[in-house]
Design a protein around this motif. Structure first.
Motif, mmCIF file in Angstrom:
data_model
loop_
_atom_site.group_PDB
_atom_site.id
_atom_site.type_symbol
_atom_site.label_atom_id
_atom_site.label_comp_id
_atom_site.label_asym_id
_atom_site.label_seq_id
_atom_site.Cartn_x
_atom_site.Cartn_y
_atom_site.Cartn_z
ATOM 1 N N GLY A 105 0.926 -1.210 -0.241
ATOM 2 C CA GLY A 105 0.365 0.046 0.438
ATOM 3 C C GLY A 105 0.844 1.695 -0.146
ATOM 4 N N GLY A 106 2.029 1.227 -0.325
ATOM 5 C CA GLY A 106 3.235 2.479 0.210
ATOM 6 C C GLY A 106 2.739 3.230 -1.788
ATOM 7 N N GLY A 107 3.242 4.221 -1.026
ATOM 8 C CA GLY A 107 4.136 4.428 -2.562
ATOM 9 C C GLY A 107 4.179 6.194 -2.523
ATOM 10 N N LEU A 108 4.118 6.958 -3.681
ATOM 11 C CA LEU A 108 4.695 8.472 -3.814
ATOM 12 C C LEU A 108 3.381 9.432 -3.675
ATOM 13 C CD1 LEU A 108 6.193 10.482 -3.982
ATOM 14 C CD2 LEU A 108 6.847 10.184 -6.648
ATOM 15 N N VAL A 109 2.936 10.026 -2.934
ATOM 16 C CA VAL A 109 2.178 10.982 -3.145
ATOM 17 C C VAL A 109 2.139 12.441 -2.159
ATOM 18 C CG1 VAL A 109 0.068 9.471 -1.616
ATOM 19 C CG2 VAL A 109 1.493 10.619 -0.235
ATOM 20 N N GLN A 110 0.967 13.034 -3.091
ATOM 21 C CA GLN A 110 1.347 14.884 -2.585
ATOM 22 C C GLN A 110 1.309 15.256 -0.953
ATOM 23 O OE1 GLN A 110 -0.723 17.185 -5.047
ATOM 24 N NE2 GLN A 110 1.550 17.251 -6.961
ATOM 25 N N ALA A 111 1.628 15.993 -0.713
ATOM 26 C CA ALA A 111 1.428 16.382 1.223
ATOM 27 C C ALA A 111 -0.658 17.061 1.142
ATOM 28 C CB ALA A 111 2.088 17.672 1.704
ATOM 29 N N GLY A 112 -1.041 16.289 1.674
ATOM 30 C CA GLY A 112 -2.201 16.116 1.637
ATOM 31 C C GLY A 112 -3.405 14.889 1.545
ATOM 32 N N ALA A 113 -2.585 14.080 1.022
ATOM 33 C CA ALA A 113 -3.324 13.314 0.388
ATOM 34 C C ALA A 113 -3.554 11.791 1.698
ATOM 35 C CB ALA A 113 -2.065 12.381 -0.574
ATOM 36 N N SER A 114 -4.098 10.647 1.094
ATOM 37 C CA SER A 114 -3.938 9.210 1.578
ATOM 38 C C SER A 114 -3.558 8.265 1.352
ATOM 39 C CB SER A 114 -5.827 9.616 2.706
ATOM 40 O OG SER A 114 -6.596 10.571 2.774
ATOM 41 N N LEU A 115 -3.574 7.329 2.182
ATOM 42 C CA LEU A 115 -2.746 6.094 1.655
ATOM 43 C C LEU A 115 -3.573 5.183 3.032
ATOM 44 C CD1 LEU A 115 0.366 6.582 0.550
ATOM 45 C CD2 LEU A 115 -1.018 5.777 -0.613
ATOM 46 N N ARG A 116 -3.739 4.026 2.348
ATOM 47 C CA ARG A 116 -4.141 3.076 3.152
ATOM 48 C C ARG A 116 -2.684 2.321 3.441
ATOM 49 N NH1 ARG A 116 -8.839 -0.963 4.930
ATOM 50 N NH2 ARG A 116 -8.250 -2.165 3.074
ATOM 51 N N LEU A 117 -1.990 1.817 4.006
ATOM 52 C CA LEU A 117 -1.173 0.475 4.858
ATOM 53 C C LEU A 117 -1.964 -0.671 4.518
ATOM 54 C CD1 LEU A 117 2.324 1.741 6.313
ATOM 55 C CD2 LEU A 117 1.182 2.055 3.233
ATOM 56 N N SER A 118 -1.319 -2.551 4.237
ATOM 57 C CA SER A 118 -1.719 -3.192 4.740
ATOM 58 C C SER A 118 -0.653 -4.215 5.388
ATOM 59 C CB SER A 118 -2.845 -3.814 3.656
ATOM 60 O OG SER A 118 -4.251 -3.122 3.394
ATOM 61 N N CYS A 119 -1.246 -5.009 5.998
ATOM 62 C CA CYS A 119 -0.480 -5.900 6.044
ATOM 63 C C CYS A 119 -0.715 -6.991 6.638
ATOM 64 C CB CYS A 119 0.344 -5.568 7.630
ATOM 65 S SG CYS A 119 0.614 -6.920 8.844
ATOM 66 N N ALA A 120 -1.004 -8.347 5.866
ATOM 67 C CA ALA A 120 -1.393 -9.610 5.793
ATOM 68 C C ALA A 120 -0.014 -10.543 6.831
ATOM 69 C CB ALA A 120 -1.833 -9.972 4.390
ATOM 70 N N ALA A 121 -1.286 -11.462 7.393
ATOM 71 C CA ALA A 121 -0.434 -11.915 8.712
ATOM 72 C C ALA A 121 -0.023 -13.246 8.277
ATOM 73 C CB ALA A 121 -0.259 -11.616 9.572
ATOM 74 N N SER A 122 0.332 -14.290 8.540
ATOM 75 C CA SER A 122 0.174 -16.205 8.207
ATOM 76 C C SER A 122 -0.002 -15.877 9.399
ATOM 77 C CB SER A 122 1.419 -16.452 7.712
ATOM 78 O OG SER A 122 2.748 -16.409 8.297
ATOM 79 N N GLY A 123 -0.613 -17.338 10.180
ATOM 80 C CA GLY A 123 -0.490 -18.220 11.346
ATOM 81 C C GLY A 123 -1.721 -17.946 11.952
ATOM 82 N N GLY A 160 7.715 -7.316 9.493
ATOM 83 C CA GLY A 160 7.908 -7.820 7.637
ATOM 84 C C GLY A 160 8.905 -6.448 6.912
ATOM 85 N N GLN A 161 8.919 -6.802 6.037
ATOM 86 C CA GLN A 161 9.704 -6.644 4.989
ATOM 87 C C GLN A 161 10.004 -4.575 4.748
ATOM 88 O OE1 GLN A 161 12.972 -8.125 4.151
ATOM 89 N NE2 GLN A 161 12.114 -9.369 5.816
ATOM 90 N N GLY A 162 8.555 -4.118 5.127
ATOM 91 C CA GLY A 162 8.532 -2.491 5.310
ATOM 92 C C GLY A 162 8.034 -2.311 3.410
ATOM 93 N N THR A 163 7.467 -0.872 3.482
ATOM 94 C CA THR A 163 6.383 -0.347 2.125
ATOM 95 C C THR A 163 7.069 1.583 1.899
ATOM 96 O OG1 THR A 163 4.680 -0.024 0.680
ATOM 97 C CG2 THR A 163 4.447 -0.142 3.347
ATOM 98 N N GLN A 164 7.722 1.223 1.625
ATOM 99 C CA GLN A 164 7.979 2.786 0.934
ATOM 100 C C GLN A 164 6.271 3.724 0.974
ATOM 101 O OE1 GLN A 164 10.883 4.531 1.543
ATOM 102 N NE2 GLN A 164 10.407 6.521 1.600
ATOM 103 N N VAL A 165 6.749 5.192 1.378
ATOM 104 C CA VAL A 165 5.999 6.005 1.685
ATOM 105 C C VAL A 165 6.156 6.886 1.532
ATOM 106 C CG1 VAL A 165 4.312 7.473 3.334
ATOM 107 C CG2 VAL A 165 3.818 5.226 3.360
ATOM 108 N N THR A 166 6.325 8.223 0.368
ATOM 109 C CA THR A 166 7.185 9.195 -0.145
ATOM 110 C C THR A 166 6.058 10.318 -0.244
ATOM 111 O OG1 THR A 166 8.678 7.733 -1.127
ATOM 112 C CG2 THR A 166 8.541 9.998 -1.437
ATOM 113 N N VAL A 167 5.528 11.284 0.931
ATOM 114 C CA VAL A 167 5.297 12.741 0.335
ATOM 115 C C VAL A 167 5.829 13.729 0.149
ATOM 116 C CG1 VAL A 167 3.285 13.477 2.042
ATOM 117 C CG2 VAL A 167 3.810 11.767 2.385
ATOM 118 N N SER A 168 5.550 14.271 -1.311
ATOM 119 C CA SER A 168 5.917 14.890 -1.402
ATOM 120 C C SER A 168 5.468 16.469 -0.931
ATOM 121 C CB SER A 168 6.174 15.236 -3.185
ATOM 122 O OG SER A 168 4.777 15.482 -3.778
ATOM 123 N N SER A 169 6.286 17.702 -1.055
ATOM 124 C CA SER A 169 5.383 19.267 -1.196
ATOM 125 C C SER A 169 4.966 19.937 -2.295
ATOM 126 C CB SER A 169 6.611 19.684 -0.550
ATOM 127 O OG SER A 169 7.967 19.986 -0.506
#
Length: 119
Positions: free
Chosen positions: A8-26, A110-119
């Motif tokens: 769910g990570g990504g590149l967005v502009q300031a003020g935007a929204s993102l939803r990250l998800s994490c899937a777990a085994s077990g 987890g391994q991580g997901t990159q979130v980048t917010v540009s101004s």
């Protein structure tokens, strides 16, 4: 053993929204405290939010981010609103066995997901 996969990570502009998800085994997902951490370039990894018996947020994200979980789907989410450039980081999902007021070490990451917010 628990495996965590973020998305769910990504590149967005300031003020935007993102939803990250994490899937777990077990099969015992509901018995884990789940958390999100983040690490910005050149900085230490920092706590963002966690959910177990109670929910906690870092002051820097309170009122903007919301953590939630779906135990039936073994998923945990991080809804991020009003994003700021300083939210730019790699976001990690983490799991700890049980529910405790203070958790020093999380057992799985987890391994991580990159979130980048540009101004």
């Amino acid at each position: 053993q628990v495996q965590l996969v973020e998305s769910g990570g990504g590149l967005v502009q300031a003020g935007a929204s993102l939803r990250l998800s994490c899937a777990a085994s077990g099969r015992t997902f509901s018995s884990y405290t789940m958390a999100w951490f983040r690490q910005a370039p050149g900085k230490d990894r920092e706590f963002v939010s966690r959910t177990g018996l109670h929910t906690y947020y870092a002051e820097s994200v309170k009122d903007r981010f919301t953590i939630s979980r779906d135990n039936a789907k073994n998923m945990v989410y991080l809804q991020m609103n009003s994003l700021k450039p300083e939210d730019t980081a790699v976001y990690y999902c983490a799991a700890a066995r049980g529910f405790r007021p203070v958790i020093i070490n999380f057992d799985y990451w987890g391994q991580g997901t990159q979130v980048t917010v540009s101004s």
